[in-house]
Enzyme design. Structure first.
Site, mmCIF file in Angstrom:
data_model
loop_
_atom_site.group_PDB
_atom_site.id
_atom_site.type_symbol
_atom_site.label_atom_id
_atom_site.label_comp_id
_atom_site.label_asym_id
_atom_site.label_seq_id
_atom_site.Cartn_x
_atom_site.Cartn_y
_atom_site.Cartn_z
ATOM 1 C CG ASP A 85 -0.396 0.021 2.536
ATOM 2 O OD1 ASP A 85 0.833 -0.170 2.650
ATOM 3 O OD2 ASP A 85 -1.135 0.223 3.506
ATOM 4 C CE1 TYR A 87 7.592 3.795 1.180
ATOM 5 C CE2 TYR A 87 7.343 5.077 -0.828
ATOM 6 C CZ TYR A 87 8.000 4.095 -0.108
ATOM 7 O OH TYR A 87 9.053 3.417 -0.676
ATOM 8 C CG PHE A 98 8.921 -0.217 -3.731
ATOM 9 C CD1 PHE A 98 9.342 -0.563 -2.454
ATOM 10 C CD2 PHE A 98 8.276 -1.179 -4.499
ATOM 11 C CE1 PHE A 98 9.142 -1.848 -1.960
ATOM 12 C CE2 PHE A 98 8.072 -2.458 -4.019
ATOM 13 C CZ PHE A 98 8.501 -2.803 -2.741
ATOM 14 C CG HIS A 212 9.453 -6.110 1.199
ATOM 15 N ND1 HIS A 212 9.999 -4.927 1.657
ATOM 16 C CD2 HIS A 212 8.300 -5.779 0.571
ATOM 17 C CE1 HIS A 212 9.206 -3.928 1.329
ATOM 18 N NE2 HIS A 212 8.167 -4.405 0.667
#
Length: 248
Positions: A85, A87, A98, A212
């Site tokens: 989701d 920031y 990202f 991740h």
């Protein structure tokens, strides 16, 4: 304003001000899928929820939830990178997984992405900021699976309907005849891609999986993100398919 200029124009504010999906531009080849979603029960329920939260004074990011679909048409997708989701801090989210708005310090996960790029690609040069708009314009679909979030509350809009749309988006790329590279970082991205029908075995797509890039997992087994070599492997695959290299 031309359609291209509209897609490239920066957001005027850093938060969502109204539930107005008809005012969020997307590339023409994404429009039928998006319109069907917002007209259907999941989209309608999502709209009611976000309208209620806005009326209650919630601060919601980003201002344009469909930014990935503005900048990266389906026909031009060469790479898919899945996030979870947006920031959840003021001024950070710009609607791309990202990516952070220019002038915002890159968060730890993005700093690790930059570190891996520097390790993997000898020709890579560090960018001036943490915005990944240049990737999106080259065909990198930077898709969060939930497209809005409330200030300071990660995953606050998970399970309210966005995942129905983003599953369909991922399926659209998986089902295309044209090959693409799927960079699946973390268990969430890997689960989403598998649910959309993507398999590393026998696929015409290149499927790259690793942990991740978060500092909590970037160096851990089974496949540490740092050292995964995904960017170099993607470049080699795109060259072999005649799709040209990306400027990361």
């Amino acid at each position: 304003m031309t359609q291209a200029a509209l897609f490239d124009a920066p957001a005027a504010v850093d938060r969502l001000t109204a539930w107005a999906p008809t005012q969020w531009p997307v590339a023409p080849d994404w429009q039928p899928l998006v319109s069907d979603f917002f007209a259907g029960p999941s989209g309608q329920a999502l709209g009611r929820h976000l309208t209620q939260r806005l009326a209650a004074g919630a601060v919601i990011y980003p201002p344009r939830p469909l930014r990935a679909l503005e900048l990266t048409p389906l026909a031009q997708v060469r790479v898919v990178i899945l996030g979870q989701d947006p920031y959840h801090g003021p001024g950070q989210a710009e609607g791309l997984a990202f990516s952070v708005a220019p002038g915002v310090r890159p968060p730890p996960s993005l700093r690790n992405i930059h570190q891996e790029l520097a390790r993997d690609l000898a020709s890579w040069s560090a960018p001036a900021d943490g915005s990944l708009l240049a990737w999106a314009r080259q065909g990198v679909l930077l898709l969060n699976t939930c497209l809005t979030v409330e200030d300071g509350q990660p995953a606050s809009h998970a399970g309210h309907g966005w995942e129905v749309l983003t599953d369909q988006i991922v399926r659209s790329v998986v089902r295309r005849a044209e090959p693409a590279v799927f960079m699946l970082w973390g268990a969430h991205a890997q689960k989403v891609a598998a649910a959309a029908g993507l398999s590393a075995e026998g696929s015409h797509h290149l499927v790259l999986s690793a942990n991740h890039p978060s500092p909590l997992s970037a160096r851990r087994p089974p496949v540490p993100f740092l050292g995964c070599g995904h960017f170099g492997r993607a470049q080699a695959f795109l060259r072999a398919q005649g799709l040209g290299e990306l400027v990361w």
